[in-house]
Design a protein around this motif. Sequence first.
Motif, short mmCIF file in Angstrom:
data_model
loop_
_atom_site.label_atom_id
_atom_site.label_comp_id
_atom_site.label_asym_id
_atom_site.label_seq_id
_atom_site.Cartn_x
_atom_site.Cartn_y
_atom_site.Cartn_z
N ARG A 36 46.63 -81.64 -109.07
CA ARG A 36 45.50 -81.21 -109.85
C ARG A 36 44.95 -79.84 -109.18
O ARG A 36 45.01 -79.73 -107.92
N LEU A 61 45.89 -93.57 -111.88
CA LEU A 61 47.04 -92.61 -112.59
C LEU A 61 48.40 -93.49 -112.77
O LEU A 61 48.41 -94.42 -111.91
N ILE A 76 45.88 -90.74 -117.26
CA ILE A 76 44.75 -91.30 -116.57
C ILE A 76 43.89 -91.80 -117.14
O ILE A 76 43.22 -91.66 -118.52
N SER A 79 38.82 -92.07 -118.00
CA SER A 79 38.56 -90.80 -117.35
C SER A 79 37.16 -90.53 -117.08
O SER A 79 36.21 -91.24 -117.81
N ARG A 80 36.93 -89.62 -116.08
CA ARG A 80 35.26 -89.48 -115.76
C ARG A 80 35.28 -87.95 -115.71
O ARG A 80 36.17 -87.37 -115.68
N ASP A 83 37.21 -85.86 -113.37
CA ASP A 83 38.46 -85.62 -113.83
C ASP A 83 38.64 -84.35 -114.44
O ASP A 83 39.96 -83.91 -114.48
N TYR A 87 45.98 -79.53 -114.57
CA TYR A 87 46.93 -80.52 -114.05
C TYR A 87 48.42 -79.96 -114.03
O TYR A 87 48.61 -79.56 -115.30
#
Lengths: 112, 115
Positions: A36, A61, A76, A79-80, A83, A87
Amino acid sequence: SQQGEEDPQALSIQEGENATMNCSYKTSINNLQWYRQNSGRGLVHLILIRSNEREKHSGRLRVTLDTSKKSSSLLITASRAADTASYFCATHGSSNTGKLIFGQGTTLQVKP
Amino acid sequence: GAGVSQTPSNKVTEKGKYVELRCDPISGHTALYWYRQSLGQGPEFLIYFQGTGAADDSGLPNDRFFAVRPEGSVSTLKIQRTERGDSAVYLCASSLNNILNTEAFFGQGTRLTVV
């Protein structure tokens, strides 16, 4: 030259949704890794899956590997906004000296 | 230190000048990588060291680029006669040893701008 190709190039989702990114590669591998990157600077290792593994989990993950199709996916879950990042998948080839080759990346935006 | 350190964090130089970019890997890590990353692209492999020797330098774009790691720790990436196309973020990473199933730890990079 790049080894992996990520798909999609960009992904935008709402917070709480799942995000799936795919990676395809060209040559035989020892392992495949996902990283990431925030703000175009240092990369952070997320997860490594070996060529003899098919699935691996780490927190929210989930990574799968299909060596017959030369592809991997990163999921993922839940998600937030935090995030939001780029990637990248990266591979250690089975016949190389140990160099780690990266794909072009997927840019994920998670909207709050 | 706790992580991979790269200096300087930013470098602006004039076309034609020589630059050196430094990388301090995590103590004890024998493998060291250099990458170049342009905006919107993935890291492009340049060179990989195992100890003091360059195990693979196939990614160096031309003979203006050179890297050393004389004592198997700190590494310097050297670029001669810089060109505007060399502008990018140069990333360094290290990993524990030459076993392939180990993760790489990255520095924050040096943003090189050639004007």
